[in-house]
Design a protein around this motif. Structure first.
Motif, mmCIF file in Angstrom:
data_model
loop_
_atom_site.group_PDB
_atom_site.id
_atom_site.type_symbol
_atom_site.label_atom_id
_atom_site.label_comp_id
_atom_site.label_asym_id
_atom_site.label_seq_id
_atom_site.Cartn_x
_atom_site.Cartn_y
_atom_site.Cartn_z
ATOM 1 N N ASP A 88 0.853 -1.195 0.000
ATOM 2 C CA ASP A 88 0.000 0.000 0.000
ATOM 3 C C ASP A 88 0.884 1.238 0.000
ATOM 4 O O ASP A 88 1.279 1.744 1.060
ATOM 5 N N GLU A 90 0.084 4.250 -1.056
ATOM 6 C CA GLU A 90 -0.640 5.453 -0.640
ATOM 7 C C GLU A 90 -0.619 5.591 0.878
ATOM 8 O O GLU A 90 -0.444 6.691 1.414
ATOM 9 N N ALA A 91 -0.776 4.482 1.596
ATOM 10 C CA ALA A 91 -0.682 4.527 3.056
ATOM 11 C C ALA A 91 0.719 4.929 3.489
ATOM 12 O O ALA A 91 0.900 5.632 4.496
ATOM 13 N N GLN A 93 2.742 6.950 1.833
ATOM 14 C CA GLN A 93 2.862 8.389 1.617
ATOM 15 C C GLN A 93 2.214 9.187 2.746
ATOM 16 O O GLN A 93 2.693 10.266 3.104
ATOM 17 N N GLN A 94 1.137 8.667 3.302
ATOM 18 C CA GLN A 94 0.435 9.385 4.366
ATOM 19 C C GLN A 94 1.284 9.527 5.627
ATOM 20 O O GLN A 94 1.002 10.379 6.468
ATOM 21 N N ARG A 279 -7.906 15.971 -7.844
ATOM 22 C CA ARG A 279 -8.534 15.127 -6.830
ATOM 23 C C ARG A 279 -8.795 15.961 -5.586
ATOM 24 O O ARG A 279 -7.999 16.807 -5.220
ATOM 25 N N GLU A 282 -6.099 16.956 -2.608
ATOM 26 C CA GLU A 282 -4.793 16.516 -3.059
ATOM 27 C C GLU A 282 -3.733 17.495 -2.582
ATOM 28 O O GLU A 282 -3.922 18.697 -2.570
ATOM 29 N N ARG A 285 3.016 15.506 -0.589
ATOM 30 C CA ARG A 285 3.470 15.112 0.734
ATOM 31 C C ARG A 285 4.946 15.422 0.950
ATOM 32 O O ARG A 285 5.418 15.457 2.078
ATOM 33 N N GLU A 311 -1.443 2.081 -8.971
ATOM 34 C CA GLU A 311 -1.587 2.116 -7.511
ATOM 35 C C GLU A 311 -3.021 2.547 -7.252
ATOM 36 O O GLU A 311 -3.356 3.723 -7.323
ATOM 37 N N GLY A 312 -3.894 1.578 -7.013
ATOM 38 C CA GLY A 312 -5.308 1.884 -6.920
ATOM 39 C C GLY A 312 -5.839 2.287 -8.289
ATOM 40 O O GLY A 312 -5.725 1.542 -9.262
ATOM 41 N N ARG A 314 -4.766 5.026 -9.945
ATOM 42 C CA ARG A 314 -3.824 5.936 -10.592
ATOM 43 C C ARG A 314 -2.533 5.222 -10.991
ATOM 44 O O ARG A 314 -2.207 4.150 -10.453
ATOM 45 N N ARG A 316 1.164 4.436 -10.727
ATOM 46 C CA ARG A 316 2.024 4.479 -9.549
ATOM 47 C C ARG A 316 3.151 5.506 -9.723
ATOM 48 O O ARG A 316 3.476 6.248 -8.813
#
Length: 355
Positions: A88, A90-91, A93-94, A279, A282, A285, A311-312, A314, A316
């Protein structure tokens, strides 16, 4: 901290090649944050590819390193967040967030793992001048008692196995294979390894652009979209690797398509003028102050791009321009054209990898 190899150290890099080369050590290409881990007793630092520390963003890995790695070591690897459905990103990046409270909350909610794949130092010994075969053997021994958060990447010298990994492991979120010459020394910031990544093409709608940072009359990037089953135009990524002359030419070509946000599919009332992005909510990060606003275009032009994987919903990584598709209708650019890799469990790659 006093180690034979001291931070910061830029990691050794890989150059892209079209096919997996023979006579090498092969390993999966993990898709996360590259990081060199430095441990000297209770002192731990997680370096990044750009040599900026990642330590504060992954407190759970600091705890894991002190529990699972040798007392004094320097190890090259990848920080990942595993899930039941693969990696994951995206997780991951968070986790790059300024608020310590949020970082610690996410550390419990989506804990990260560290995948080790090279050894730079152990105890008082500098291993960077030793061949990879020696470094790998020492790394295997050093991680013999690692636990649930630190993992040793699998390797093979069998070319047939490497080719099978290339096809199968993508389904778990990995994005290719790394090949290391067996006698190679560790060379920071040098592209002396090889990487083979998946390459695919997709026809996308050009729905907007961002201006170049050095000129208001040059394209910085073109924003790409694909239509969903319900007819919504979703933001899937950007292309932006153009020579300056081409950026200026594209700016001129795009002007007849410029429209206003009221007539554009990426218009949200919650966004203030000058802060609209493809998005909702958005943000960059890595650069909190980066302007992600864009100029909306009528979604009419179609471009074929090269990409490695999704990635989901989008791309990657940043996609690459291939060619214009004047023969394609924009509405025909849907997700249905995208190739879907077979599903593959992370646990089949690294048994015991917590998800």
């Amino acid at each position: 901290m006093k180690l034979p190899v001291m931070p910061p150290v830029p990691p050794m890099l890989a150059k892209s090649v079209p096919t997996i080369p023979p006579d090498a050590s092969y390993e999966p290409k993990w898709d996360g944050f590259r990081s060199i881990c430095f441990r000297d007793g209770d002192d731990v630092e997680l370096g990044s590819r750009n040599e900026r520390p990642l330590t504060r963003y992954f407190p759970e890995l600091v705890t894991a390193v002190t529990a699972e790695l040798p007392e004094r070591c320097v190890i090259d690897g990848e920080i990942i967040i595993p899930t039941n459905h693969g990696l994951d990103f995206e997780a991951l990046q968070q986790r790059i967030h300024p608020a310590d409270s949020r970082v610690r909350m996410l550390a419990k909610k989506t804990p990260a793992s560290f995948i080790a794949f090279d050894l730079l130092a152990l105890g008082d010994e500098d291993y960077t001048r030793r061949p990879f075969t020696e470094r790998r053997a020492a790394l295997v021994e050093a991680l013999a008692h690692s636990g649930p958060s630190i993992h040793l990447t699998p390797t093979t010298t069998d070319l047939t196995t490497a080719r099978r990994w290339f096809e199968e492991f993508e389904g778990a979120g990995l994005d290719g294979v790394i090949a290391k010459p067996l006698t190679i020394t560790y060379q920071p910031d040098k592209r002396v390894m090889f990487k083979v990544k998946h390459q695919r093409t997709a026809d996308c709608v050009v729905a907007g652009y961002r201006v170049h940072k050095s000129s208001d009359e040059a394209i910085g990037s073109l924003l790409l979209g694909l239509y969903t089953n319900d007819g919504t135009l979703a933001s899937v990524g950007v292309i932006g690797a153009f020579p300056m002359a081409k950026r200026r030419q594209l700016f001129t070509e795009m002007q007849p398509l410029v429209t206003n946000f009221d007539d554009h599919p990426w218009n949200w009332a919650a966004h203030d003028a000058g802060e609209r992005t493809p998005r909702k909510n958005e943000a960059s990060r890595w650069n909190a102050g980066k302007d992600l606003s864009f100029v909306p275009l009528r979604p009419e032009r179609v471009v074929e791009v090269r990409y490695d994987h999704m990635e989901g919903e989008r791309f990657r990584h940043t996609a690459q321009f291939n060619r214009w598709r004047t023969d394609r209708d924009a509405r025909s650019c849907t997700y249905a054209q995208l190739e879907q890799p077979l599903t593959f469990a992370l646990g089949d790659i690294l048994p015991g990898l917590a998800t």
